[in-house]
Write a protein that holds these residues in place. Sequence first.
Motif, PDB file in Angstrom:
ATOM      1  N   ASN A   1      -6.207  69.269  95.679  1.00 21.80           N
ATOM      2  CA  ASN A   1      -7.315  69.460  96.612  1.00 21.80           C
ATOM      3  C   ASN A   1      -6.995  70.432  97.734  1.00 21.80           C
ATOM      4  OD1 ASN A   1      -8.888  67.618  95.190  1.00 21.80           O
ATOM      5  ND2 ASN A   1      -8.218  65.890  96.438  1.00 21.80           N
ATOM      6  N   THR A   2      -5.718  70.636  98.007  1.00 26.80           N
ATOM      7  CA  THR A   2      -5.362  71.448  99.173  1.00 26.80           C
ATOM      8  C   THR A   2      -4.377  72.573  98.869  1.00 26.80           C
ATOM      9  OG1 THR A   2      -3.557  69.928  99.764  1.00 26.80           O
ATOM     10  CG2 THR A   2      -5.733  69.497 100.727  1.00 26.80           C
ATOM     11  N   THR A   3      -3.767  72.575  97.684  1.00 23.80           N
ATOM     12  CA  THR A   3      -2.705  73.538  97.402  1.00 23.80           C
ATOM     13  C   THR A   3      -3.190  74.982  97.496  1.00 23.80           C
ATOM     14  OG1 THR A   3      -0.948  74.106  95.828  1.00 23.80           O
ATOM     15  CG2 THR A   3      -3.109  73.621  94.898  1.00 23.80           C
ATOM     16  N   LYS A   4      -2.334  75.842  97.978  1.00 26.45           N
ATOM     17  CA  LYS A   4      -2.613  77.274  97.954  1.00 26.45           C
ATOM     18  C   LYS A   4      -2.296  77.794  96.558  1.00 26.45           C
ATOM     19  CE  LYS A   4      -1.668  78.084 102.843  1.00 26.45           C
ATOM     20  NZ  LYS A   4      -0.843  78.829 103.837  1.00 26.45           N
ATOM     21  N   TYR A   5      -3.169  78.646  96.039  1.00 22.79           N
ATOM     22  CA  TYR A   5      -2.982  79.140  94.683  1.00 22.79           C
ATOM     23  C   TYR A   5      -3.416  80.599  94.590  1.00 22.79           C
ATOM     24  CZ  TYR A   5      -8.059  78.628  94.036  1.00 22.79           C
ATOM     25  OH  TYR A   5      -9.435  78.747  94.151  1.00 22.79           O
ATOM     26  N   LYS A   6      -2.919  81.267  93.554  1.00 21.41           N
ATOM     27  CA  LYS A   6      -3.300  82.650  93.302  1.00 21.41           C
ATOM     28  C   LYS A   6      -3.501  82.847  91.811  1.00 21.41           C
ATOM     29  CE  LYS A   6      -2.113  87.465  94.292  1.00 21.41           C
ATOM     30  NZ  LYS A   6      -1.129  88.393  94.894  1.00 21.41           N
ATOM     31  N   VAL A   7      -4.631  83.412  91.442  1.00 17.69           N
ATOM     32  CA  VAL A   7      -4.984  83.648  90.046  1.00 17.69           C
ATOM     33  C   VAL A   7      -4.566  85.055  89.641  1.00 17.69           C
ATOM     34  CG1 VAL A   7      -6.894  83.837  88.409  1.00 17.69           C
ATOM     35  CG2 VAL A   7      -6.908  82.022  90.139  1.00 17.69           C
ATOM     36  N   HIS A   8      -3.937  85.155  88.480  1.00 20.17           N
ATOM     37  CA  HIS A   8      -3.502  86.448  87.948  1.00 20.17           C
ATOM     38  C   HIS A   8      -4.093  86.607  86.542  1.00 20.17           C
ATOM     39  CE1 HIS A   8      -0.154  86.549  90.991  1.00 20.17           C
ATOM     40  NE2 HIS A   8      -0.318  85.232  90.871  1.00 20.17           N
ATOM     41  N   GLY A   9      -4.729  87.730  86.280  1.00 23.77           N
ATOM     42  CA  GLY A   9      -5.226  88.005  84.939  1.00 23.77           C
ATOM     43  C   GLY A   9      -6.507  87.260  84.615  1.00 23.77           C
ATOM     44  N   ASN A  10      -6.682  86.945  83.341  1.00 21.27           N
ATOM     45  CA  ASN A  10      -7.931  86.377  82.831  1.00 21.27           C
ATOM     46  C   ASN A  10      -7.893  84.848  82.879  1.00 21.27           C
ATOM     47  OD1 ASN A  10     -10.406  85.991  81.568  1.00 21.27           O
ATOM     48  ND2 ASN A  10      -9.614  86.396  79.515  1.00 21.27           N
ATOM     49  N   VAL A  11      -8.138  84.308  84.054  1.00 23.36           N
ATOM     50  CA  VAL A  11      -8.234  82.863  84.253  1.00 23.36           C
ATOM     51  C   VAL A  11      -9.553  82.586  84.971  1.00 23.36           C
ATOM     52  CG1 VAL A  11      -7.162  80.796  85.204  1.00 23.36           C
ATOM     53  CG2 VAL A  11      -5.729  82.731  84.504  1.00 23.36           C
ATOM     54  N   ILE A  12     -10.336  81.651  84.435  1.00 24.15           N
ATOM     55  CA  ILE A  12     -11.647  81.350  84.996  1.00 24.15           C
ATOM     56  C   ILE A  12     -11.580  80.044  85.778  1.00 24.15           C
ATOM     57  CG2 ILE A  12     -14.077  80.842  84.448  1.00 24.15           C
ATOM     58  CD1 ILE A  12     -13.620  82.462  81.826  1.00 24.15           C
ATOM     59  N   GLU A  13     -12.066  80.076  87.016  1.00 28.66           N
ATOM     60  CA  GLU A  13     -12.170  78.849  87.798  1.00 28.66           C
ATOM     61  C   GLU A  13     -13.432  78.103  87.370  1.00 28.66           C
ATOM     62  OE1 GLU A  13     -11.455  79.083  92.019  1.00 28.66           O
ATOM     63  OE2 GLU A  13     -10.296  80.938  91.762  1.00 28.66           O
ATOM     64  N   VAL A  14     -13.264  76.901  86.862  1.00 26.35           N
ATOM     65  CA  VAL A  14     -14.369  76.114  86.336  1.00 26.35           C
ATOM     66  C   VAL A  14     -15.011  75.317  87.474  1.00 26.35           C
ATOM     67  CG1 VAL A  14     -15.025  74.318  84.693  1.00 26.35           C
ATOM     68  CG2 VAL A  14     -13.176  75.918  84.121  1.00 26.35           C
ATOM     69  N   PRO A  15     -16.306  75.492  87.734  1.00 26.09           N
ATOM     70  CA  PRO A  15     -16.943  74.815  88.868  1.00 26.09           C
ATOM     71  C   PRO A  15     -17.173  73.334  88.622  1.00 26.09           C
ATOM     72  CG  PRO A  15     -18.553  76.111  87.662  1.00 26.09           C
ATOM     73  CD  PRO A  15     -17.209  76.422  87.042  1.00 26.09           C
ATOM     74  N   LYS A  16     -17.519  72.640  89.690  1.00 19.49           N
ATOM     75  CA  LYS A  16     -17.660  71.190  89.698  1.00 19.49           C
ATOM     76  C   LYS A  16     -18.640  70.689  88.644  1.00 19.49           C
ATOM     77  CE  LYS A  16     -18.883  67.360  92.780  1.00 19.49           C
ATOM     78  NZ  LYS A  16     -19.274  67.007  94.179  1.00 19.49           N
ATOM     79  N   LYS A  17     -19.728  71.404  88.378  1.00 14.31           N
ATOM     80  CA  LYS A  17     -20.762  70.908  87.481  1.00 14.31           C
ATOM     81  C   LYS A  17     -20.255  70.686  86.054  1.00 14.31           C
ATOM     82  CE  LYS A  17     -22.742  75.502  86.443  1.00 14.31           C
ATOM     83  NZ  LYS A  17     -23.964  76.326  86.538  1.00 14.31           N
ATOM     84  N   TYR A  18     -19.123  71.326  85.696  1.00 13.45           N
ATOM     85  CA  TYR A  18     -18.568  71.132  84.355  1.00 13.45           C
ATOM     86  C   TYR A  18     -17.539  70.008  84.301  1.00 13.45           C
ATOM     87  CZ  TYR A  18     -20.792  75.503  83.050  1.00 13.45           C
ATOM     88  OH  TYR A  18     -21.703  76.494  82.791  1.00 13.45           O
TER      89      TYR A  18
END
Length: 229
Positions: A211-228
Motif C-alpha cells: 500500500n505504501t512502497t515506492k516502486y518504479k516500472v520498467h518496460g512493458n508492465v501494466i498497472e491493473v486498476p482496482k475495478k479488476y
Amino acid sequence: MKSVLVLLGVLLPLISSGQSGLTDKGLFFPKPSNNSYVSLTPQKPLNLEAFTLCMRLSVDPAVVDKKDRETILFAYRTQYYDELNVWQEKGKISLYMSSSEGAFYAVPLLSIFRTNLTLTWESSTGLTAFWVDGRRSTLQVYRKNHKVQSGGVVILGQDPDSFIGSFDINQSFVGEISDVNMWDSVLTGDQIRNFNEKVWVGPEPNVLNWNTTKYKVHGNVIEVPKKYK
C-alpha cells in the motif's frame, strides 16, 4: 503559460522516476521479455534473520507451464549474490538464499486463477514453509543460522544475474502479481490465513508494504486498476 510549462518540466521527471503505493492495484506482465520489471524500495533494509513474504499471483500457463521453463516469482539481489529468490521450476515452488542449493516444495503450482502464496523462514531453526491459499506445506530445514544481507534491490518480473541486469527472457514472469508484503518475523498461521481472506488483523508489513512502497516500472508492465481486483 510559460511558468506552467516550466513546472511540468520539473514534475514529469520526478513522476517517472518512481511512485508510491499500489493499494488495490496489480502488476500485469503480458508477455515474456528481458527488459520488463518493477523495482520496489523496502521500508527498511533486508537485514533479516526471519521473514514472512506474501504475494498474490496468477500466470499465463501457455508460457509458464512449458517443459523445463523456470519462472521467477520474487528476486532480491545484492551486488554479488542472489540473496532471496522464489521460483516456479521443475514442477515445484522453490526458495534460494545465497546458495546454489534450493529448498523445493511439491505444492500446488500457480495457475491462470489467482493464488495466495506465502513463504516463512527463520534463521535460528532453519524452519521454512510455503503456504498456498491458506494451507501450509510440510516444514523443511533450510539455511539454518544464515542471515539475509542488506544493500540490494527487490525485483518483480525478472531474475537479475548481475546487479539490476543480465535478464533472461526464458525466466521472466508472465502473468499478474499483487499484494507483495513482507515482515521481518514469522507470522502465525491464523495471521497468514487472514491475509489469504483479505481480512487483515495482524501487524502492518514492515519490510515491504504494497500500500505504501515506492516502486518504479520498467518496460512493458501494466498497472491493473482496482475495478479488476
